[in-house]
Design an enzyme around this catalytic site. Structure first.
Site, PDB file in Angstrom:
ATOM      1  N   LYS A 115       0.829  -1.213   0.000  1.00 15.64           N
ATOM      2  CA  LYS A 115       0.000   0.000   0.000  1.00 15.64           C
ATOM      3  C   LYS A 115       0.863   1.262   0.000  1.00 15.64           C
ATOM      4  O   LYS A 115       0.497   2.265  -0.605  1.00 15.64           O
ATOM      5  CB  LYS A 115      -0.982  -0.023   1.173  1.00 15.64           C
ATOM      6  N   LYS A 197      -4.553 -11.939  -7.654  1.00 17.12           N
ATOM      7  CA  LYS A 197      -5.853 -12.395  -7.142  1.00 17.12           C
ATOM      8  C   LYS A 197      -6.940 -11.396  -7.498  1.00 17.12           C
ATOM      9  O   LYS A 197      -6.660 -10.243  -7.790  1.00 17.12           O
ATOM     10  CB  LYS A 197      -5.762 -12.556  -5.631  1.00 17.12           C
ATOM     11  N   LYS A 200     -10.950  -5.928  -4.805  1.00 15.54           N
ATOM     12  CA  LYS A 200     -12.046  -4.961  -4.902  1.00 15.54           C
ATOM     13  C   LYS A 200     -11.698  -3.764  -5.761  1.00 15.54           C
ATOM     14  O   LYS A 200     -12.537  -3.249  -6.464  1.00 15.54           O
ATOM     15  CB  LYS A 200     -12.429  -4.462  -3.509  1.00 15.54           C
TER      16      LYS A 200
HETATM   17  P1  TYM Z   1     -10.768  -7.504   2.556  1.00 18.98           P
HETATM   18  O1  TYM Z   1     -11.877  -6.522   2.689  1.00 18.98           O
HETATM   19  O2  TYM Z   1      -9.652  -7.172   1.632  1.00 18.98           O
HETATM   20  O3  TYM Z   1     -11.334  -8.916   2.122  1.00 18.98           O
HETATM   21  C1  TYM Z   1     -12.413  -9.534   2.808  1.00 18.98           C
HETATM   22  C2  TYM Z   1     -12.198 -11.031   2.857  1.00 18.98           C
HETATM   23  O4  TYM Z   1     -12.112 -11.571   1.536  1.00 18.98           O
HETATM   24  C3  TYM Z   1     -10.921 -12.343   1.396  1.00 18.98           C
HETATM   25  N1  TYM Z   1     -10.404 -12.217   0.012  1.00 18.98           N
HETATM   26  C4  TYM Z   1     -10.080 -13.247  -0.773  1.00 18.98           C
HETATM   27  N2  TYM Z   1     -10.094 -14.573  -0.554  1.00 18.98           N
HETATM   28  C5  TYM Z   1      -9.733 -15.380  -1.568  1.00 18.98           C
HETATM   29  N3  TYM Z   1      -9.351 -14.922  -2.803  1.00 18.98           N
HETATM   30  C6  TYM Z   1      -9.315 -13.594  -3.067  1.00 18.98           C
HETATM   31  N4  TYM Z   1      -8.972 -13.171  -4.282  1.00 18.98           N
HETATM   32  C7  TYM Z   1      -9.678 -12.693  -2.023  1.00 18.98           C
HETATM   33  N5  TYM Z   1      -9.750 -11.335  -1.927  1.00 18.98           N
HETATM   34  C8  TYM Z   1     -10.197 -11.060  -0.675  1.00 18.98           C
HETATM   35  C9  TYM Z   1      -9.949 -11.750   2.408  1.00 18.98           C
HETATM   36  O5  TYM Z   1      -8.945 -12.672   2.750  1.00 18.98           O
HETATM   37  C10 TYM Z   1     -10.881 -11.432   3.557  1.00 18.98           C
HETATM   38  O6  TYM Z   1     -11.110 -12.576   4.348  1.00 18.98           O
HETATM   39  N6  TYM Z   1      -7.982  -6.700   6.652  1.00 18.98           N
HETATM   40  C11 TYM Z   1      -9.201  -7.345   6.166  1.00 18.98           C
HETATM   41  C12 TYM Z   1     -10.463  -6.852   6.842  1.00 18.98           C
HETATM   42  C13 TYM Z   1     -10.487  -7.017   8.328  1.00 18.98           C
HETATM   43  C14 TYM Z   1     -10.536  -8.232   9.060  1.00 18.98           C
HETATM   44  C15 TYM Z   1     -10.584  -7.849  10.417  1.00 18.98           C
HETATM   45  C16 TYM Z   1     -10.545  -9.579   8.676  1.00 18.98           C
HETATM   46  C17 TYM Z   1     -10.499  -5.995   9.236  1.00 18.98           C
HETATM   47  N7  TYM Z   1     -10.554  -6.494  10.482  1.00 18.98           N
HETATM   48  C18 TYM Z   1     -10.646  -8.823  11.416  1.00 18.98           C
HETATM   49  C19 TYM Z   1     -10.600 -10.544   9.705  1.00 18.98           C
HETATM   50  C20 TYM Z   1     -10.646 -10.157  11.042  1.00 18.98           C
HETATM   51  C21 TYM Z   1      -9.336  -7.036   4.689  1.00 18.98           C
HETATM   52  O7  TYM Z   1      -8.822  -6.075   4.206  1.00 18.98           O
HETATM   53  O8  TYM Z   1     -10.187  -7.866   4.004  1.00 18.98           O
END
Ligand code: TYM
Length: 334
Positions: A115, A197, A200
């Protein structure tokens, strides 16, 4: 497996539309876990401020993430479904944990380095301490299991370190949280262009969103990278072809997958046909979720009720943990 008294926590940032990676990496597990555990699932709106300071679309995105989670099968009566910013205890725990997180380890985090490279003009302290806030989210409920995709593995490892450090310094308050997936390994849903991957906000044409209309889904799948096919029986699949098979395994029937595996091994595979089939299977999977999410999103009164109820449940659990935390740290003077 699973006992109701074991606690599950996870979150999704409201930085854009949910996609197939979010579904198969995270939400699919949430839906299954809601019947087996005590679950806390949240929209990580505070985390989104680390990279998206402009909040014009925040409300719409928060509503969207909530609606899409519910459309995928999450039941706000079974779980606590809430917004991170509604649970003020998170910020307090984040502050204490920041005293135990070292600059060196934070700077080494892969997501921080990525980032910082992408937004060199906004390398803020919140971005550096992003994994600390994520740890606070998780251990605030004393969660044991955290359903996430593969990209979150390092953050979970850091969460375990911070939780252990707290316990070591102030006494045993937190269990060690584990990344969780029902399969044996954490999931990574690949993008359609064969590189990286689904995500969003990056390369939107190579990502299938749960809100994409049928034609858009077909168009994106047809554009996926292929080649002219193998020339020798039993060849090894290049990564981008492996990815198409991987996507097919998420949504197509066993017979369909087997047919294309055999065609590949016999060198008779026609990638145009394969992508057409994958496109139709994706439409069949995504369309009902999209339609359901749209109708939920239009019901603001319902969503307000969901958020209020979710915050209430989450704060109850948070308050209980924070009592223990303040006591353990020694912040009780009378
Ligand atoms: P975020 O918003 O980027 O993604 C949400 C969830 O989707 C999963 N994910 C994927 N899994 C498989 N293949 C992909 N291409 C893919 N893209 C996204 C992510 O692994 C995630 O589970 N930091 C976290 C948000 C967060 C969080 C937390 C998660 C904040 N606090 C506490 C768990 C516990 C994030 O940015 O996820």
């Amino acid at each position: 497996m699973g006992k109701k008294n074991e606690i599950v926590m996870s979150g999704i940032r409201p930085t854009g539309y949910l996609h197939l990676g979010n579904y198969f990496g995270a939400v699919k597990n949430y839906v299954r876990m809601q019947d087996e555990f005590e679950c806390y699932f949240m929209v990580a709106d505070l985390h989104s401020l680390t990279t998206h300071p402009d909040t014009k679309e925040l409300k719409a995105n928060v509503h969207r993430v909530l609606s899409e989670n519910i459309a995928c099968g999450l039941d706000p009566d079974k779980v606590a479904l809430y917004c991170q910013s509604h649970v003020y205890e998170t910020s307090e725990l984040y502050l204490y944990l920041n005293m135990m997180a070292y600059k060196g380890e934070l700077e080494k985090t892969v997501t921080f380095k990525d980032k910082a490279r992408q937004h060199p003009d906004n390398v803020n302290a919140g971005l550096l301490t992003y994994p600390v806030l994520q740890t606070a989210d998780i251990i605030l409920h004393r969660a044991l299991y955290v359903p996430v995709g593969k990209d979150q593995e390092q953050h979970l490892e850091m969460a375990r370190n911070f939780a252990n450090r707290f316990n070591h310094r102030y006494g045993e308050v937190f269990p060690e949280p584990q990344a969780f997936n029902y399969g044996s390994e954490l999931v990574k849903v690949p993008s359609l262009d064969g590189a990286g991957k689904m995500s969003k906000s990056e390369n939107q044409f190579a990502t299938l969103y749960l809100s994409d209309d049928d034609d858009m889904i077909r168009k994106k799948v047809m554009k996926a990278k292929t080649d002219s096919g193998p020339t020798e029986p039993g060849s090894v699949k290049p990564d981008y072809i492996e990815n198409i098979f991987l996507l097919m395994k998420l949504v197509s029937t066993d017979e369909v997958i087997q047919k294309f595996e055999e065609d590949f091994n016999k060198c008779t595979i026609r990638y145009g046909d394969m992508k057409k089939q994958l496109g139709e299977d994706m439409v069949r999977f995504i369309a009902p979720i999209r339609e359901k999410a749209e109708s939920i999103r239009n019901d603001e009164t319902y969503l307000k009720g969901v958020m209020e109820k979710g915050a209430e449940k989450a704060r109850k659990s948070a308050r209980a943990t924070m009592e223990l935390v303040r006591e353990a740290i020694g912040l009780k003077y009378f």
